[in-house]
Motif scaffolding. Structure first.
Motif, short mmCIF file in Angstrom:
data_model
loop_
_atom_site.label_atom_id
_atom_site.label_comp_id
_atom_site.label_asym_id
_atom_site.label_seq_id
_atom_site.Cartn_x
_atom_site.Cartn_y
_atom_site.Cartn_z
N GLU A 197 0.79 -1.34 0.03
CA GLU A 197 -0.02 -0.05 -0.04
C GLU A 197 0.84 1.32 -0.19
O GLU A 197 0.41 2.26 -0.36
N SER A 198 2.12 1.20 0.42
CA SER A 198 2.80 2.46 0.59
C SER A 198 3.36 2.84 -0.81
O SER A 198 3.71 4.03 -1.09
N ARG A 199 3.27 1.65 -1.75
CA ARG A 199 3.76 2.10 -3.16
C ARG A 199 2.63 2.72 -3.94
O ARG A 199 2.73 3.47 -4.87
N LEU A 200 1.19 2.18 -3.30
CA LEU A 200 0.18 2.87 -4.03
C LEU A 200 -0.22 4.18 -3.49
O LEU A 200 -0.78 5.12 -4.34
N TYR A 201 0.31 4.42 -2.06
CA TYR A 201 -0.44 5.86 -1.73
C TYR A 201 0.83 6.56 -1.16
O TYR A 201 0.91 6.65 0.14
N LYS A 202 1.71 6.96 -1.91
CA LYS A 202 2.87 7.68 -1.74
C LYS A 202 2.65 8.87 -0.86
O LYS A 202 3.57 9.47 0.17
N GLN A 203 1.57 9.50 -1.11
CA GLN A 203 1.31 10.85 -0.29
C GLN A 203 0.92 10.70 1.09
O GLN A 203 0.67 11.61 1.65
N CYS A 204 0.53 9.58 1.53
CA CYS A 204 -0.18 9.32 2.71
C CYS A 204 0.89 9.25 3.69
O CYS A 204 1.94 8.24 3.67
N THR A 205 0.77 9.93 4.88
CA THR A 205 2.05 9.83 5.85
C THR A 205 2.21 8.51 6.72
O THR A 205 3.00 7.99 6.94
N SER A 206 0.63 7.94 6.63
CA SER A 206 0.69 6.53 7.48
C SER A 206 1.22 5.41 6.46
O SER A 206 1.46 4.33 7.04
N CYS A 207 1.45 5.98 5.19
CA CYS A 207 2.17 4.84 4.39
C CYS A 207 3.84 4.93 4.31
O CYS A 207 4.43 4.09 3.51
N GLN A 208 4.39 5.77 5.04
CA GLN A 208 6.02 5.88 5.07
C GLN A 208 6.55 4.76 5.65
O GLN A 208 5.88 4.00 6.90
N ILE A 209 7.52 4.36 5.29
CA ILE A 209 8.22 3.00 5.72
C ILE A 209 8.27 3.15 7.01
O ILE A 209 8.27 2.11 7.95
N GLY A 210 8.89 4.09 7.72
CA GLY A 210 9.27 4.47 9.17
C GLY A 210 8.08 4.25 10.02
O GLY A 210 8.07 3.47 11.05
N ASN A 211 6.86 4.63 9.38
CA ASN A 211 5.58 4.53 10.27
C ASN A 211 5.26 2.99 10.36
O ASN A 211 4.79 2.53 11.39
N ILE A 212 5.50 2.35 9.14
CA ILE A 212 4.94 0.88 9.01
C ILE A 212 5.80 0.13 10.00
O ILE A 212 5.66 -0.94 10.79
N ILE A 213 7.15 0.24 10.07
CA ILE A 213 8.13 -0.27 10.90
C ILE A 213 7.80 -0.10 12.21
O ILE A 213 7.93 -1.01 13.19
N GLY A 214 7.44 1.37 12.57
CA GLY A 214 7.39 1.48 13.69
C GLY A 214 6.08 0.84 14.46
O GLY A 214 5.95 0.25 15.53
N THR A 215 4.91 0.66 13.55
CA THR A 215 3.68 -0.29 14.03
C THR A 215 4.14 -1.42 14.24
O THR A 215 3.33 -1.92 15.06
N THR A 216 4.89 -2.21 13.21
CA THR A 216 5.11 -3.50 13.51
C THR A 216 5.98 -3.50 14.69
O THR A 216 5.73 -4.76 15.50
#
Length: 268
Positions: A229-248
């Motif tokens: 989804e981060s590749r689909l919605y690059k404009q979304c702050t929640s899609c940033q890799i750092g956010n995804i890693i942090g949530t995980t």
């Protein structure tokens, strides 16, 4: 060549198509692909974005001919009526939409020659629907708020938001929510030692172990789908890799705490 049609919830439907600047062989190939796709799907009209081509190209079937309208615009409209519309994108939806009955269109042909044309009745309605797609819109944007909400509630992931914004629902959130609920269920078992027999406690412990194994599976599914989804919605702050890693990482910490509770408290 027949191309796949965009289907819900593909967010490319919200892209605004650019004007064609070069009337070359590539343009002719796009038109050929559109015609082939129309024939394969028995369609009377098609906008280029519906097969992922982000240019203002519309092809309309008239008798046995397939006529391309390039860089089309409406310059005159009159009269209105309501008709039921359907779409290959929102396949399970049909809605009543009000459109102009008479329109004057300016456009260019495949050679870049300018034209204008008057359309009335069904051809006018069909053309307006295809033109909406070229400008990042769909027929559901033309219904009232109440109907739009009903459609949003009916769709699995809600209506696809405008391309400049994030979607209302991320699929990855279902995996995160699943992991959260499983860990909550495990945490509820922490009260078992206060009143259960050793036999019941042993059974709950075995169940907790199986549930603990399910959480990493949900976490892995979350992580990789979030990357998609981060590749689909690059404009979304929640899609940033750092956010995804942090949530995980947060989920992993919660899992560790719950696992320790099972091992040192629930275990018989």
């Amino acid at each position: 060549m027949v191309q796949p049609l965009l289907k819900y919830p593909d967010s490319r439907i919200r892209l605004i198509s650019a004007n064609v600047r070069f009337f070359n062989d590539e343009l002719l190939q796009w038109i050929t692909d559109m015609v082939d796709t129309m024939k394969a799907n028995d369609l009377d009209a098609l906008s280029a974005i519906m097969i992922g081509i982000q240019y203002n190209i519309i092809v309309i079937k008239k008798g046995d001919e397939y006529l391309p309208y390039i860089n089309a615009r409406l310059i005159k409209c009159s009269g209105k009526s309501t008709q039921t519309e359907r779409s290959t994108y929102y396949e399970a939806i049909s809605v009543d939409v009000e459109r102009f009955d008479n329109v004057t269109v300016i456009y260019e042909d495949e050679k870049g020659e300018p034209h204008h044309q008057d359309l009335s009745g069904d051809p006018a309605h069909i053309f307006q629907q295809q033109l909406d797609y070229s400008f990042g819109s769909t027929f559901v944007d033309r219904v009232d708020r109440e109907m739009k909400q009903r459609i949003n509630d009916h769709l699995e992931f809600g209506l696809v938001a405008n391309g400049s914004t994030c979607p209302m629902v991320f699929v990855r959130d279902y995996f995160k929510r699943g992991a959260k609920y499983v860990m909550l269920l495990i945490a509820l078992s922490f009260i078992i030692p206060f009143f259960a027999s050793e036999e019941v406690r042993a059974l709950i412990y075995r169940i907790d172990i199986y549930l603990l194994l399910a959480v990493p599976v949900l976490m892995i599914a979350y992580f990789f789908y979030a990357l998609y989804e981060s590749r689909l919605y690059k404009q979304c702050t929640s899609c940033q890799i750092g956010n995804i890693i942090g949530t995980t990482a947060i989920m992993a910490t919660q899992l560790l705490i719950v696992a320790l509770g099972v091992i040192f408290w629930v275990a018989p």
